[in-house]
Scaffold this motif. Sequence first.
Motif, PDB file in Angstrom:
ATOM      1  N   ILE A  73     137.458  47.389   3.563  1.00  0.00           N
ATOM      2  CA  ILE A  73     137.166  47.983   2.252  1.00  0.00           C
ATOM      3  C   ILE A  73     138.125  49.143   1.990  1.00  0.00           C
ATOM      4  O   ILE A  73     138.659  49.307   0.880  1.00  0.00           O
ATOM      5  N   HIS A  74     138.380  49.961   3.016  1.00  0.00           N
ATOM      6  CA  HIS A  74     139.376  51.030   2.910  1.00  0.00           C
ATOM      7  C   HIS A  74     140.737  50.443   2.534  1.00  0.00           C
ATOM      8  O   HIS A  74     141.465  50.985   1.692  1.00  0.00           O
ATOM      9  N   GLN A  75     141.069  49.312   3.149  1.00  0.00           N
ATOM     10  CA  GLN A  75     142.369  48.673   2.894  1.00  0.00           C
ATOM     11  C   GLN A  75     142.473  48.180   1.458  1.00  0.00           C
ATOM     12  O   GLN A  75     143.538  48.288   0.825  1.00  0.00           O
ATOM     13  N   ILE A  76     141.389  47.633   0.901  1.00  0.00           N
ATOM     14  CA  ILE A  76     141.397  47.194  -0.503  1.00  0.00           C
ATOM     15  C   ILE A  76     141.732  48.369  -1.416  1.00  0.00           C
ATOM     16  O   ILE A  76     142.620  48.286  -2.277  1.00  0.00           O
ATOM     17  N   ILE A  77     141.011  49.467  -1.235  1.00  0.00           N
ATOM     18  CA  ILE A  77     141.200  50.628  -2.119  1.00  0.00           C
ATOM     19  C   ILE A  77     142.609  51.187  -1.973  1.00  0.00           C
ATOM     20  O   ILE A  77     143.284  51.505  -2.960  1.00  0.00           O
ATOM     21  N   MET A  78     143.091  51.303  -0.726  1.00  0.00           N
ATOM     22  CA  MET A  78     144.436  51.843  -0.493  1.00  0.00           C
ATOM     23  C   MET A  78     145.497  50.981  -1.150  1.00  0.00           C
ATOM     24  O   MET A  78     146.435  51.490  -1.797  1.00  0.00           O
ATOM     25  N   ASN A  79     145.400  49.648  -0.989  1.00  0.00           N
ATOM     26  CA  ASN A  79     146.403  48.749  -1.570  1.00  0.00           C
ATOM     27  C   ASN A  79     146.444  48.863  -3.091  1.00  0.00           C
ATOM     28  O   ASN A  79     147.523  48.965  -3.700  1.00  0.00           O
ATOM     29  N   LEU A  80     145.260  48.831  -3.725  1.00  0.00           N
ATOM     30  CA  LEU A  80     145.228  48.880  -5.189  1.00  0.00           C
ATOM     31  C   LEU A  80     145.716  50.233  -5.708  1.00  0.00           C
ATOM     32  O   LEU A  80     146.450  50.283  -6.695  1.00  0.00           O
ATOM     33  N   CYS A  81     145.322  51.314  -5.041  1.00  0.00           N
ATOM     34  CA  CYS A  81     145.781  52.646  -5.474  1.00  0.00           C
ATOM     35  C   CYS A  81     147.283  52.819  -5.247  1.00  0.00           C
ATOM     36  O   CYS A  81     147.977  53.431  -6.064  1.00  0.00           O
ATOM     37  N   THR A  82     147.791  52.273  -4.136  1.00  0.00           N
ATOM     38  CA  THR A  82     149.226  52.367  -3.856  1.00  0.00           C
ATOM     39  C   THR A  82     150.030  51.599  -4.900  1.00  0.00           C
ATOM     40  O   THR A  82     151.072  52.062  -5.381  1.00  0.00           O
ATOM     41  N   ALA A 126     129.855  44.642   4.827  1.00  0.00           N
ATOM     42  CA  ALA A 126     131.319  44.579   4.786  1.00  0.00           C
ATOM     43  C   ALA A 126     131.912  45.271   5.999  1.00  0.00           C
ATOM     44  O   ALA A 126     131.236  46.003   6.732  1.00  0.00           O
ATOM     45  N   ASP A 127     133.221  45.043   6.194  1.00  0.00           N
ATOM     46  CA  ASP A 127     134.000  45.723   7.220  1.00  0.00           C
ATOM     47  C   ASP A 127     134.570  47.002   6.593  1.00  0.00           C
ATOM     48  O   ASP A 127     135.360  46.930   5.644  1.00  0.00           O
ATOM     49  N   VAL A 187     135.336  55.202  -0.717  1.00  0.00           N
ATOM     50  CA  VAL A 187     136.166  55.492  -1.892  1.00  0.00           C
ATOM     51  C   VAL A 187     136.475  56.987  -1.956  1.00  0.00           C
ATOM     52  O   VAL A 187     137.612  57.395  -2.217  1.00  0.00           O
ATOM     53  N   LYS A 188     135.469  57.824  -1.702  1.00  0.00           N
ATOM     54  CA  LYS A 188     135.700  59.272  -1.732  1.00  0.00           C
ATOM     55  C   LYS A 188     136.718  59.683  -0.674  1.00  0.00           C
ATOM     56  O   LYS A 188     137.624  60.498  -0.943  1.00  0.00           O
ATOM     57  N   GLU A 189     136.592  59.133   0.551  1.00  0.00           N
ATOM     58  CA  GLU A 189     137.536  59.469   1.620  1.00  0.00           C
ATOM     59  C   GLU A 189     138.953  59.062   1.235  1.00  0.00           C
ATOM     60  O   GLU A 189     139.918  59.807   1.461  1.00  0.00           O
TER      61      GLU A 189
END
Length: 809
Positions: A546-555, A541-542, A512-514
């Motif tokens: 997890i990076h993809q989840i955060i990116m999609n929701l933030c985008t 998790a992968d 999340v920080k990254e």
Amino acid sequence: MKYTYSIVCAILILYVTNFQAVSGLEPSPTLRVGIYNTPPFCFTGPDGEALGIYPDLINKIASKEHWKVTFTSSSWSEGLEQLQREEIDLIAHIGFSEKRQRTMDFNHESVFDEWGQIFLKPGTSIENIQDLDGLHVAVEENDMNGHNFIRTTESMGVHCNIVIMPTREDVFRAVQAGTVAAGVTSQHFGLRHARDFKLVASSIQFSPFSLFFASKKGFHGDKLTVIDTYLHRWKQVYNSYYHERLFYWMGANAAYEKTVIPRWLTNTVGAIIIILALLAALSRALNNKVKKKTRELRSQKKQYKDLVENANSIILRMDKSGRVLFLNRFGLDLFGYTRDEIYGRNILDMILSPETAQSYHFITADKKTFKLPEDYEFMENENICKDGRTVSIQWSNRAINDHQGHFHEILCIGTDITQRRQLEASLSHAQKIEAIGTLAGGIAHDFNNILTIIFGYTDLARLYLDKPDKIKDALDQISKGGLRAKELISQILTFSRRSESKQQTLQPLHIVKETITLLRPALPSTIKIESVLASKSTIHADPTQIHQIIMNLCTNAYHAMEKTGGTLRVALTDTHIRDNETGAAQSPSKPGDYILLEVSDTGCGIDPEIIEKIFDPYFTTKERGKGTGLGLSVVHGIVKDHKGHIHAQSLPGKGTTFRVYLPVLKHDISSAPKDISRELITGGDETILVVDDEIKITESLSQILSRHGYTVKAFTDAAKAIEFFQGAPDTVDLILTDMTMPGMRGSELTREVLHRRPKLPVILCSGGMEPLSLTYLQEVGITDCIQKPIIMGNLLQKIRKQLDRVQKK
């Protein structure tokens, strides 16, 4: 003769008694039931009598409840209008939809389940829904199958010219005449009547739905409740009246639709047959009845077999131990087996791997009996074909019980979704690249900052040539800037890489920080980022996903505030779900400890009418060119794969909050990796052959390795390096080679040198996007590898490790 007279008298007495008993009842209001011509569900016989599954069921219930029933036959559209005008009380054979629920009440127990299907003229080259793009397609007016087809094509971006027809027969006539390319109707009606219009069924099936009785909203709900009571009770009993009528009308009695005997004549002949049977020919009548029933059963069995064998889906029956009892022709062709090869064999040995069965907990602890499939009524998994291919199948599973209600068999209906899975994987990768496009400005910002640091401290080093301490400080800052650039590239490549899911133990906090660090420079100044990152728990998790989840929701949050500005808030906390909180739409289905990721915005919000659709594939409210409509669908799939839960809450004009629950890993089984760059770096006096097509790389490596005591032979041409080695193979102790070079790859060079000295250690340098697999390295004979850009401390440790390993042997 005496006995004959007694029997006739008894019959007359019973008839008069029954008539008086019935006539003594209070008259009941007439229940008006609307039907339309859809054999064998409901239709009108030659004498005007209502026939079919629905009339039989309502007549049976009416006889038990002392209702008086009349039937009104009309077209489908007229029947809907009559119901709203209160000219009829109930309408039969109607599918449920949210739109219809606004004006109608439905009973809860379905009478029949129906699929939609496309029908074509023979020889038409239409194999999937995408082939219908731009073509004329006929649908029946107000038909649920037509609505489902239109909704399906719109969600997939397929644009058909829809032609509305009054009846199903008109749909088929239009296809036969060539005025439309295809027709949409129910699968059951189409398979029964397509041959009459010289049409064929396509492989395109879609949107199964259940069929009910319905009344006008607020009217006759008590009647629907009574109907539900009977249907529920009948469905639980194998030989009930419901199953008897379904068996009768769906089987060998199709011919009954064309030659229906009037009821008065049937009753008269029946009475004569009864009297004659009692008086003279009871034995022969029973014998004839048995023969007739046998022929009907044989004919019905043939029709059932033809329907099952010609279905465009897998139909599989297995016993409770997983042994195959039946597999239709479609399934045999897909998996590549003959009946003799698969019948009686366990699916674990044939089409389902034991690992897959174990992961889904299909089998009990003794591994002999399959669990009841209630928890797996609908599922998707990978299956194995005879030739080793894997196919993705979407299964619908149902338990079959015997007469005593004991679990006996499992019926599985499967659809091959391999191509769909491949398409989803491709679109998922495209969606990742789309997210990186959003970050492009932020990535450029970070790189420019890093380059500014490197250039600045390089100039400072030149200014302080006479001050070694200042030069060392400047060089340390340049090195740190290079490491930051290396980490940034690693994050981008990891996120965009097309790879299989690899789950591991990790802390979402770091990811999340990254992500916030990458995203912050990409957002306009009108959008403020707030973060509350309190959870330090671990999950399995992968990291890429997890990076993809955060990116999609933030985008998505950024797009919602792009015009108005606002606040993007990201929170990561720990939470506990109790038993009384499970089962709700906003909570996970299982109690326990979870990490809660919340991404909220203060943007435009989501309309309540469409919030239930936001996780559907291809659904998007964005303008063309703003998104694929796949982002939230991908997020939903990733969360489900990780045994988590996602929920969206929104108020138009106020903003939206997405909550993602991921189960906490109770025991952290991972160990922290060693930072070898901090270990003591030692050199040696061995000879190292360095090969790289970049002369600056070979020069810098040669100088560093030489300063640590090694003798270095450096080449920028792989062919010349091999020529040197073949001239003095025993003088080289280790080879350090680049992977990609003009004329010869590092793997080819490795094979050449290992042919002369099989035990020679080789370290491979790679600057490619994809990391090299261990299997590939072992096949080539490479003992270790290192990813560019090279950290010299790591390289020196790897070199020393390989040389010491050889010396110990």
